[in-house]
Design a protein around this motif. Structure first.
Motif, PDB file in Angstrom:
ATOM      1  N   VAL A  31       5.761  13.068  18.529  1.00 17.30           N
ATOM      2  CA  VAL A  31       5.021  14.370  17.754  1.00 17.30           C
ATOM      3  C   VAL A  31       3.618  14.438  17.856  1.00 17.30           C
ATOM      4  O   VAL A  31       3.224  15.224  18.115  1.00 17.30           O
ATOM      5  CB  VAL A  31       5.901  14.485  16.571  1.00 17.30           C
ATOM      6  N   ALA A  32       3.232  13.076  16.990  1.00 16.04           N
ATOM      7  CA  ALA A  32       1.782  13.133  17.098  1.00 16.04           C
ATOM      8  C   ALA A  32       1.013  12.966  18.627  1.00 16.04           C
ATOM      9  O   ALA A  32       0.071  13.635  18.721  1.00 16.04           O
ATOM     10  CB  ALA A  32       1.467  11.726  16.662  1.00 16.04           C
ATOM     11  N   ALA A  33       1.691  12.406  19.646  1.00 15.80           N
ATOM     12  CA  ALA A  33       1.289  12.557  20.910  1.00 15.80           C
ATOM     13  C   ALA A  33       1.419  14.102  21.405  1.00 15.80           C
ATOM     14  O   ALA A  33       0.139  14.549  22.170  1.00 15.80           O
ATOM     15  CB  ALA A  33       2.301  11.745  21.858  1.00 15.80           C
ATOM     16  N   VAL A  34       2.145  14.944  21.176  1.00 21.90           N
ATOM     17  CA  VAL A  34       2.082  16.273  21.567  1.00 21.90           C
ATOM     18  C   VAL A  34       1.167  16.997  20.908  1.00 21.90           C
ATOM     19  O   VAL A  34       0.303  17.804  21.443  1.00 21.90           O
ATOM     20  CB  VAL A  34       3.525  17.040  21.394  1.00 21.90           C
ATOM     21  N   LEU A  75      11.599  15.399  23.469  1.00 21.17           N
ATOM     22  CA  LEU A  75      11.691  14.811  21.889  1.00 21.17           C
ATOM     23  C   LEU A  75      13.186  15.237  21.298  1.00 21.17           C
ATOM     24  O   LEU A  75      13.429  14.842  20.036  1.00 21.17           O
ATOM     25  CB  LEU A  75      10.584  15.411  21.106  1.00 21.17           C
ATOM     26  N   ALA A  76      13.821  16.191  21.751  1.00 18.86           N
ATOM     27  CA  ALA A  76      15.221  16.999  21.241  1.00 18.86           C
ATOM     28  C   ALA A  76      16.380  16.076  21.741  1.00 18.86           C
ATOM     29  O   ALA A  76      16.320  15.352  22.708  1.00 18.86           O
ATOM     30  CB  ALA A  76      15.177  18.092  21.647  1.00 18.86           C
ATOM     31  N   ASP A  77      17.406  16.080  20.853  1.00 18.90           N
ATOM     32  CA  ASP A  77      18.445  15.798  21.364  1.00 18.90           C
ATOM     33  C   ASP A  77      19.429  16.950  21.609  1.00 18.90           C
ATOM     34  O   ASP A  77      18.973  18.082  21.545  1.00 18.90           O
ATOM     35  CB  ASP A  77      19.071  14.976  20.071  1.00 18.90           C
ATOM     36  N   TRP A  78      20.717  16.751  22.102  1.00 17.36           N
ATOM     37  CA  TRP A  78      21.502  17.780  22.458  1.00 17.36           C
ATOM     38  C   TRP A  78      20.913  18.740  23.519  1.00 17.36           C
ATOM     39  O   TRP A  78      21.023  20.144  23.559  1.00 17.36           O
ATOM     40  CB  TRP A  78      22.069  18.631  21.179  1.00 17.36           C
ATOM     41  N   VAL A  79      19.995  18.327  24.477  1.00 11.63           N
ATOM     42  CA  VAL A  79      19.463  19.058  25.306  1.00 11.63           C
ATOM     43  C   VAL A  79      20.408  19.971  26.244  1.00 11.63           C
ATOM     44  O   VAL A  79      20.270  20.940  26.540  1.00 11.63           O
ATOM     45  CB  VAL A  79      18.537  18.202  26.087  1.00 11.63           C
ATOM     46  N   ASP A  96       3.273  15.234  28.398  1.00 12.83           N
ATOM     47  CA  ASP A  96       4.595  14.408  28.875  1.00 12.83           C
ATOM     48  C   ASP A  96       4.316  13.148  28.932  1.00 12.83           C
ATOM     49  O   ASP A  96       5.130  12.344  28.591  1.00 12.83           O
ATOM     50  CB  ASP A  96       5.001  15.234  30.036  1.00 12.83           C
ATOM     51  N   ALA A  97       3.026  12.703  29.668  1.00  9.65           N
ATOM     52  CA  ALA A  97       2.788  11.264  29.530  1.00  9.65           C
ATOM     53  C   ALA A  97       2.580  10.543  28.419  1.00  9.65           C
ATOM     54  O   ALA A  97       3.146   9.413  28.217  1.00  9.65           O
ATOM     55  CB  ALA A  97       1.645  11.060  30.612  1.00  9.65           C
ATOM     56  N   ALA A  98       2.089  11.454  27.495  1.00 12.94           N
ATOM     57  CA  ALA A  98       1.869  11.037  26.119  1.00 12.94           C
ATOM     58  C   ALA A  98       2.845  10.428  25.446  1.00 12.94           C
ATOM     59  O   ALA A  98       3.330   9.639  24.700  1.00 12.94           O
ATOM     60  CB  ALA A  98       1.042  11.788  25.249  1.00 12.94           C
ATOM     61  N   VAL A  99       4.222  11.566  25.634  1.00 12.87           N
ATOM     62  CA  VAL A  99       5.596  11.114  24.836  1.00 12.87           C
ATOM     63  C   VAL A  99       5.956  10.158  25.556  1.00 12.87           C
ATOM     64  O   VAL A  99       6.849   9.317  24.657  1.00 12.87           O
ATOM     65  CB  VAL A  99       6.238  12.480  24.912  1.00 12.87           C
ATOM     66  N   LEU A 100       6.181  10.088  26.931  1.00 15.58           N
ATOM     67  CA  LEU A 100       6.677   8.798  27.494  1.00 15.58           C
ATOM     68  C   LEU A 100       6.151   7.366  27.423  1.00 15.58           C
ATOM     69  O   LEU A 100       6.702   6.458  27.031  1.00 15.58           O
ATOM     70  CB  LEU A 100       6.703   9.000  29.065  1.00 15.58           C
ATOM     71  N   LEU A 101       4.838   7.690  27.049  1.00 16.68           N
ATOM     72  CA  LEU A 101       3.952   6.016  26.619  1.00 16.68           C
ATOM     73  C   LEU A 101       4.156   5.971  24.939  1.00 16.68           C
ATOM     74  O   LEU A 101       3.913   4.769  24.686  1.00 16.68           O
ATOM     75  CB  LEU A 101       2.795   6.187  26.963  1.00 16.68           C
ATOM     76  N   SER A 129       9.173   5.465  19.629  1.00 14.95           N
ATOM     77  CA  SER A 129      10.013   6.490  19.044  1.00 14.95           C
ATOM     78  C   SER A 129       9.599   7.425  18.107  1.00 14.95           C
ATOM     79  O   SER A 129       9.881   8.561  17.579  1.00 14.95           O
ATOM     80  CB  SER A 129      11.374   5.970  18.782  1.00 14.95           C
ATOM     81  N   ASP A 130       8.511   6.898  17.089  1.00 15.03           N
ATOM     82  CA  ASP A 130       8.065   7.648  16.071  1.00 15.03           C
ATOM     83  C   ASP A 130       6.759   8.204  16.409  1.00 15.03           C
ATOM     84  O   ASP A 130       6.242   9.289  15.579  1.00 15.03           O
ATOM     85  CB  ASP A 130       7.907   6.875  14.908  1.00 15.03           C
ATOM     86  N   GLY A 131       6.356   8.290  17.597  1.00  9.61           N
ATOM     87  CA  GLY A 131       4.938   8.610  17.809  1.00  9.61           C
ATOM     88  C   GLY A 131       4.920   9.892  18.863  1.00  9.61           C
ATOM     89  O   GLY A 131       3.818  10.210  19.327  1.00  9.61           O
TER      90      GLY A 131
END
Length: 460
Positions: A310-313, A360-364, A298-303, A306-308
């Motif tokens: 998926v790579a963080a997860v 990372l998803a839309d329409w949550v 979660d912290a990796a995605v927040l930091l 917008s393009d990174g």
């Protein structure tokens, strides 16, 4: 020199030493009579030779026996301390002895022992005796001695038992007095171990009432249960899942940080439920490690930009999976247990970290709403066959996606993930704790990467 011609002189090889010869043997003084008769030259009654010895008292001297105790006569009262000897026909003295079998005809058991009416036994005819028996000597009657068991209760005479024929078990006797007959109890012949009747086991959690599950002999726990090992979570976990979906929808409306906090709670619940579902409990270190992988993702995605995201997860999953592999490989435990712990901990890390896909998803809100609708309808007690609820839940999830204008695959994938997660939480006789943790979190955890796929790669 010795005169060899004198025959009585003791010379030659005679006695040694030689006695001097008297010049006039006829005038030699004779020995006294007492010395001449004794071989050693002194008499036996010489008083001078026994002056050193103490005087010997006579045998009837009373002073020599003053230290000895008086000997009582045989009929004295010295035998009054001996216990009285019971007579030979004392019945109380032989109560502990087994009954004596008398040679002759076999005694017949009473009806309550053999279960058959008694038969009249023919008397045994004795052959005529050719010689008259020798008369037995008449013994004088012995005086009756007082017995300690004089006032004891009369001992009931035991009925003789009939010997069992060869190859057939002996008939069982009646139960002892004062003990009720135990139903279902018996003794194993080879081992003589007491066997108790198998009590019916309590039905497992979630089983329909009125159908007890019999316990297998010598087994306990899940091994003694019969029937299907799949017990679906009930309506209460489904309603809690719907509440968690509402919190996720509210967090998504407030922003990424609020959504990350709600996702962190979902990840912690997922890690605990997954470990308990796989039979590992307590496993606090494994639960914390799996939950930590989710928090780091979660912290990796927040930091990330917008393009990174998926790579963080993916990077977080790879790093924690390598950490799990190293920890379990060098763990001092049994190899089989180590492999099982590695499988559970690795899968828990993957399932927990994939919940971050909601960031990372839309329409949550639409996706988690479809999950809640499919879960509640699948657990609802609807009339009809059992498969009616899951089918209606999947159809409702698809319709919800169309109504809100979401991508076509959103409702179908979200509803399918919810049904799969609910089914996984129902495996292997799950307990109530499993239903309240894995049964609540797994529908949302499994659907999270599917919602991202429906609104990301599949939407374009």
């Amino acid at each position: 020199m010795t005169d060899m011609n004198y025959p009585n002189d003791g010379g030659g090889y005679g006695d040694w030493p030689q006695q001097p010869r008297h010049p006039h043997p006829q005038q030699q003084a004779p020995y006294p009579p007492q010395y001449a008769q004794h071989p050693y030259g002194y008499p036996v009654d010489d008083d001078a030779a026994t002056t050193v010895l103490p005087p010997v008292p006579p045998l009837d001297d009373p002073a020599a026996t003053t230290l000895l105790p008086p000997v009582p006569p045989l009929d004295d009262a010295a035998t009054t301390l001996l216990p009285p000897v019971p007579p030979l026909d004392d019945a109380a003295a032989t109560t502990l002895l087994p009954p004596v079998r008398v040679a002759g005809a076999m005694p017949v058991a009473p009806p309550q022992y053999s279960g058959r009416p008694p038969q009249q036994q023919q008397p045994v005819q004795q052959p005529p005796m050719r010689h008259q028996p020798m008369p037995q000597p008449v013994m004088p009657p012995q005086p009756q001695q007082p017995s300690r068991a004089r006032h004891a209760a009369p001992v009931p005479q035991q009925a003789p038992r009939q010997a069992a024929p060869v190859g057939h078990p002996a008939p069982a006797g009646p139960p002892a007095a004062g003990m009720p007959p135990a139903a279902g109890l018996g003794f194993d012949s080879p081992t003589m171990t007491l066997k108790r009747p198998d009590a019916p086991a309590a039905p497992p959690y979630g089983a329909p009432p009125g159908r007890p599950v019999p316990a297998a002999p010598g087994a306990g726990g899940p091994q003694g249960r019969t029937g299907s090992p799949i017990i679906d979570p009930g309506l209460q976990p489904a309603l809690i899942t719907a509440g968690a979906a509402a919190l996720l929808a509210g967090g998504a409306a407030l922003g990424q940080v609020a959504l990350a906090l709600v996702v962190a709670l979902l990840q912690l619940l997922t890690a605990a439920g997954w470990f308990r579902l796989n039979g590992m409990w307590p496993a606090r270190q494994g639960i914390l490690l799996a939950a930590l992988s989710g928090f780091v993702a979660d912290a990796a995605v927040l930091l990330a930009d917008s393009d990174g995201g998926v790579a963080a997860v993916v990077g977080t999953l790879g790093g924690f999976f390598l950490l799990v592999l190293v920890l379990q490989t060098f763990r001092p435990s049994d190899p089989k247990e180590r492999f099982y712990a590695l499988t559970v901990l690795g899968s828990a890390t993957v399932v927990t970290a994939l919940c971050t896909a909601l960031l990372l998803a839309d329409w949550v809100p639409a996706g988690v709403g479809a999950v809640a609708l499919a879960t509640v309808l699948a657990a609802a007690p609807l009339p009809g066959p059992k498969q009616l609820g899951p089918v209606l839940g999947l159809v409702a999830a698809v319709l919800l996606g169309f109504l809100v204008g979401a991508p076509v695959a959103l409702g179908a994938l979200a509803g399918l993930g919810a049904l799969v997660g609910r089914r996984v939480a129902a495996y292997d006789f799950p307990s109530r704790f499993v239903h309240m943790t894995a049964g609540v979190a797994l529908p949302l955890a499994v659907a999270a990467p599917l919602i991202w796929m429906a609104t990301g790669p599949l939407a374009g």
